[in-house]
Design a protein around this motif. Structure first.
Motif, short mmCIF file in Angstrom:
data_model
loop_
_atom_site.label_atom_id
_atom_site.label_comp_id
_atom_site.label_asym_id
_atom_site.label_seq_id
_atom_site.Cartn_x
_atom_site.Cartn_y
_atom_site.Cartn_z
N LEU A 1 -3.38 -2.88 8.83
CA LEU A 1 -3.79 -4.22 8.41
C LEU A 1 -5.12 -4.17 7.65
CD1 LEU A 1 -3.42 -7.32 8.51
CD2 LEU A 1 -4.68 -7.30 10.68
N GLU A 2 -6.09 -3.43 8.19
CA GLU A 2 -7.39 -3.31 7.52
C GLU A 2 -7.22 -2.64 6.16
OE1 GLU A 2 -11.87 -1.41 8.09
OE2 GLU A 2 -10.35 -1.04 9.62
N LEU A 3 -6.40 -1.60 6.11
CA LEU A 3 -6.14 -0.93 4.83
C LEU A 3 -5.53 -1.90 3.82
CD1 LEU A 3 -5.77 1.46 2.90
CD2 LEU A 3 -3.66 2.03 4.14
N ALA A 4 -4.55 -2.69 4.26
CA ALA A 4 -3.88 -3.62 3.34
C ALA A 4 -4.86 -4.63 2.77
CB ALA A 4 -2.75 -4.33 4.08
N LYS A 5 -5.74 -5.15 3.61
CA LYS A 5 -6.72 -6.15 3.14
C LYS A 5 -7.73 -5.52 2.17
CE LYS A 5 -6.56 -9.36 7.05
NZ LYS A 5 -7.36 -10.03 8.10
N LEU A 6 -8.26 -4.35 2.54
CA LEU A 6 -9.24 -3.70 1.67
C LEU A 6 -8.62 -3.31 0.33
CD1 LEU A 6 -11.53 -1.20 3.62
CD2 LEU A 6 -12.21 -3.06 2.10
N ASP A 7 -7.43 -2.76 0.39
CA ASP A 7 -6.77 -2.32 -0.84
C ASP A 7 -6.45 -3.52 -1.72
OD1 ASP A 7 -5.67 0.18 -2.11
OD2 ASP A 7 -3.87 -1.06 -2.17
N PHE A 8 -6.00 -4.60 -1.11
CA PHE A 8 -5.72 -5.80 -1.89
C PHE A 8 -6.99 -6.30 -2.58
CE2 PHE A 8 -5.06 -10.17 -2.96
CZ PHE A 8 -3.73 -10.23 -3.35
N ALA B 1 -7.71 -15.39 -7.90
CA ALA B 1 -8.91 -16.23 -7.76
C ALA B 1 -9.47 -16.22 -6.34
CB ALA B 1 -8.61 -17.66 -8.20
N GLN B 2 -8.60 -16.42 -5.35
CA GLN B 2 -9.08 -16.52 -3.97
C GLN B 2 -9.30 -15.14 -3.35
OE1 GLN B 2 -6.76 -19.12 -1.38
NE2 GLN B 2 -5.95 -20.20 -3.15
N ARG B 3 -10.39 -15.02 -2.64
CA ARG B 3 -10.67 -13.79 -1.91
C ARG B 3 -9.84 -13.76 -0.63
NH1 ARG B 3 -16.57 -11.38 -0.01
NH2 ARG B 3 -15.80 -10.13 1.72
N ILE B 4 -9.24 -12.65 -0.33
CA ILE B 4 -8.45 -12.52 0.88
C ILE B 4 -9.38 -12.53 2.09
CG2 ILE B 4 -8.43 -9.97 0.87
CD1 ILE B 4 -5.50 -10.20 1.89
N PRO B 5 -9.08 -13.34 3.11
CA PRO B 5 -9.99 -13.39 4.28
C PRO B 5 -9.93 -12.11 5.10
CG PRO B 5 -8.02 -14.75 4.64
CD PRO B 5 -7.96 -14.29 3.22
N ALA C 1 2.86 -8.90 -0.95
CA ALA C 1 1.77 -8.29 -0.17
C ALA C 1 0.79 -9.35 0.31
CB ALA C 1 1.05 -7.24 -1.01
N ARG C 2 0.41 -10.24 -0.60
CA ARG C 2 -0.59 -11.27 -0.25
C ARG C 2 -0.05 -12.23 0.81
NH1 ARG C 2 -3.36 -14.05 1.70
NH2 ARG C 2 -5.17 -15.24 0.99
N LEU C 3 1.23 -12.58 0.72
CA LEU C 3 1.81 -13.52 1.67
C LEU C 3 2.19 -12.85 2.99
CD1 LEU C 3 4.15 -15.54 -0.74
CD2 LEU C 3 1.92 -16.25 0.16
N TYR C 4 2.49 -11.55 2.91
CA TYR C 4 2.95 -10.85 4.11
C TYR C 4 1.79 -10.41 5.01
CZ TYR C 4 6.06 -8.09 7.05
OH TYR C 4 6.78 -7.60 8.11
N ILE C 5 0.62 -10.21 4.43
CA ILE C 5 -0.53 -9.77 5.23
C ILE C 5 -0.79 -10.72 6.42
CG2 ILE C 5 -3.06 -9.55 5.20
CD1 ILE C 5 -2.74 -8.15 2.45
N VAL D 1 0.81 -1.22 0.00
CA VAL D 1 0.00 0.00 0.00
C VAL D 1 0.84 1.27 0.00
CG1 VAL D 1 -2.02 -1.07 1.07
CG2 VAL D 1 -0.22 -0.10 2.52
N SER D 2 2.14 1.16 -0.11
CA SER D 2 3.02 2.34 -0.03
C SER D 2 2.79 3.31 -1.18
CB SER D 2 4.49 1.93 0.02
OG SER D 2 4.85 1.18 -1.12
N TYR D 3 2.20 2.83 -2.30
CA TYR D 3 1.97 3.73 -3.43
C TYR D 3 0.98 4.85 -3.08
CZ TYR D 3 -2.41 1.21 -4.55
OH TYR D 3 -3.67 0.66 -4.52
N HIS D 4 0.19 4.64 -2.04
CA HIS D 4 -0.72 5.69 -1.58
C HIS D 4 0.01 6.78 -0.81
CE1 HIS D 4 -4.37 3.59 -2.73
NE2 HIS D 4 -4.03 2.52 -2.03
#
Length: 559
Positions: free
Chosen positions: A238-245, A554-558, A219-223, A90-93
């Motif tokens: 954490l919430e920002l990372a999940k929503l942005d992903f 394909a998979q939605r991030i939990p 990003a996906r593995l580090y969350i 999310v650092s691009y923000h």
């Protein structure tokens, strides 16, 4: 002309492939595991109102995070926050405030025994092309040349040094030693079963250091790693990372669907029965070069280019014989679309495909420099074709060249120079006439990325290529030239890969005339080799990449 599937059973070779035509050195490439999945399956489901609600929430979280970042005054805490934002994707923000912080960070001095802070500072600065000398790491070493005992007892500091050491340059011996020692110590720590969550972070780093990871996959593995590390985790971030992903994933799903529809909707590639058809994997490759939403068009054009050049390689490598390839190579080197229509069979189909894609890329770019820039891509592809012709001569005469002679040709035929050039051209921002002239001369940092590409491919595919009597790999060349075993050759070539990374680190720092936004594309392409070719050729054996592609597309991030 018989198709591959019409030939007899054939000879089974490495990785379970079958040589179905000995004269053509043709094997039964497996189809992509994705098929039409991204065409027939809907994107992540939620209604329009929910989408707006989540975008509004993400924007709120961006503002809150910006305030948190600006309010932090402790340099070490701010560095950890920066690292988290970067690794969570999310650092691009926050580019402007992070850039400003890193400018000021260059003048910050920590205590000599603050091993964690110094290592993190070094990595964060070098990742963004701020030079920081490695002399300060002398304080990390005891009188016998080993890492300080205090450092060795602090796993987080040891991990930070391990990550920093991978940004060393060729002459920085202290970082070479640090890389070796931290790797060995961290392996011992994981063997001793240290407690989670730190053990998971260590294993993740040992698999691939963060600087060499595909950023979207990182990003996906580090969350989840970040989430379980209660000592470091900030719930807002954490919430920002999940929503942005999640929101970016919807865009990426739409794009991969578009690429798959484009590919499967074309007549020409469908006729190339001997080739690897990899539109989804090609999109995954392009996603590793740029994932941010503003680079959507560049990402799709690069994906189309990668999907198009794959059957080019297979035409020479997995089906063609010289009598058929000679007129094909002549037409392809002249870029003569009229004469391409005079070719026969699969050669005509592929020529149409390549010419069509290159024209599509040119038409998609703004007028002006587009033709000139795309012509530079064509010129590099011409060099690739010339190299393919040389390789066919080697193959048919069973010639095993010295390694240097082999690499002079195969660093071009690995196609990574052309891919790098295309990544620049479709990116557009900062791509001046001077930059394109630089790219056309096969600059060292691009050559280094080609070394990573060529050698990793040759090492992991050595048995496969050798058992089907194809062009000698770099492993074979090394074995003959130095009278070595396969294991010795692979060890030496892995060391060459490591050296190429160090060369890239050096070029990345010193090439101040080329914008960072462009040079990082070269690094990102090398990162994709670390993702796709570390243990096996995952692009060819696409089942190997299924888990990674599924996580991203394909998979939605939990939540």
């Amino acid at each position: 002309m018989a198709g591959i599937d019409e030939v007899g059973e054939g000879r089974v070779i490495a990785q379970g492939y079958t040589v179905v035509d000995e004269e053509r050195h043709a094997v039964d490439y497996r189809p992509s595991v994705w098929g039409d999945y991204f065409i027939s399956n809907p994107t992540l489901s939620h209604n329009y109102e929910k989408s707006l609600e989540w975008m509004e929430r993400r924007d709120q979280l961006i503002n809150i995070t910006r305030e948190v970042f600006l309010d932090v005054t402790d340099p070490f805490a701010k560095m950890k926050l920066t690292d988290a934002l970067q690794r969570l994707g999310v650092s691009y923000h926050f580019k402007e405030i992070i850039d400003s912080f890193l400018e000021s960070l260059a003048s910050v001095r920590f205590e000599n025994d603050d091993f964690h802070a110094i290592s993190l500072q070094f990595r964060l600065l070098r990742q963004e092309r701020h030079y920081m000398p490695c002399d300060l790491f002398k304080e990390f070493i005891d009188g016998e040349g080993n890492l300080n005992a205090t450092l060795c007892s602090d796993t987080r500091a040891l991990l930070a040094l391990y990550e920093a050491a991978h940004l060393g340059t060729p002459d920085e011996q202290i970082l070479k030693e640090a890389q070796i020692q931290t790797t060995n110590l961290l392996r011992e720590i994981t063997a001793d079963h240290i407690e989670k969550p730190l053990s998971n972070k260590v294993r993740h780093a040992l698999e691939t250091p963060t600087f060499r990871r595909m950023k979207r996959l990182e990003a996906r593995l580090y969350i989840p790693l970040y989430q379980e590390d209660k000592e470091e985790c900030n719930e807002t971030i954490l919430e920002l990372a999940k929503l942005d992903f999640y929101l970016l994933q919807r865009l990426h799903q739409e794009e991969v669907k578009e690429i798959c529809e484009w590919y499967h909707g074309l007549e020409s590639p469908c006729e190339l029965f001997y080739a690897r058809h990899r539109p989804a994997e090609s999109y995954f490759w392009a996603l590793g070069v740029y994932y941010e939403p503003q680079h959507s068009e560049a990402r799709k054009l690069l994906a189309k280019f990668i999907a198009t050049i794959t059957p080019y390689d297979d035409t020479f490598d997995n089906y063609g014989i010289w009598e058929e390839l000679q007129p094909f190579a002549d037409v392809m080197q002249r870029w003569d679309e009229k004469d391409a229509e005079k070719l026969e069979g699969y050669n005509k189909d592929y020529a149409r495909f390549m010419f069509g894609t290159m024209n599509e890329i040119e038409d998609a770019l703004p007028k002006g420099a587009s033709s000139k820039n795309v012509n530079i891509i064509r010129e590099i592809i011409t060099e690739v074709c010339k190299g393919y012709v040389t390789e066919i001569g080697w193959r048919d005469s069973k010639y095993i060249p010295p390694l240097k002679e082999h690499l002079k040709i195969t660093l071009v035929t690995c196609f990574y120079w052309a891919v790098n050039c295309t990544a620049f051209v479709v990116f557009q921002d900062g791509v001046t006439e001077e930059v394109m002239k630089w790219m056309s001369e096969f600059p060292q940092i691009v050559k280094d990325s080609c070394i990573v590409s060529r050698l990793m491919d040759d090492i992991v595919a050595h048995e496969f290529e050798t058992e089907r009597d194809n062009v000698a790999t770099a492993v074979t060349c090394y074995m003959k030239e130095y009278n070595s075993t396969k294991e010795e050759a692979c060890k030496a070539l892995w060391n060459d890969v490591e050296n190429a990374w160090k060369d890239m680190n050096q070029e990345y720092l010193k090439l101040t005339s080329i914008p960072s936004s462009l040079l990082i594309l070269v690094i990102n392409l090398a990162r994709m080799m670390e993702t796709m070719y570390k243990k096996i050729d995952g692009y060819t054996d696409s089942a190997i990449l299924k888990e990674w592609i599924s996580l991203l597309l394909a998979q939605r991030i939990p939540f």
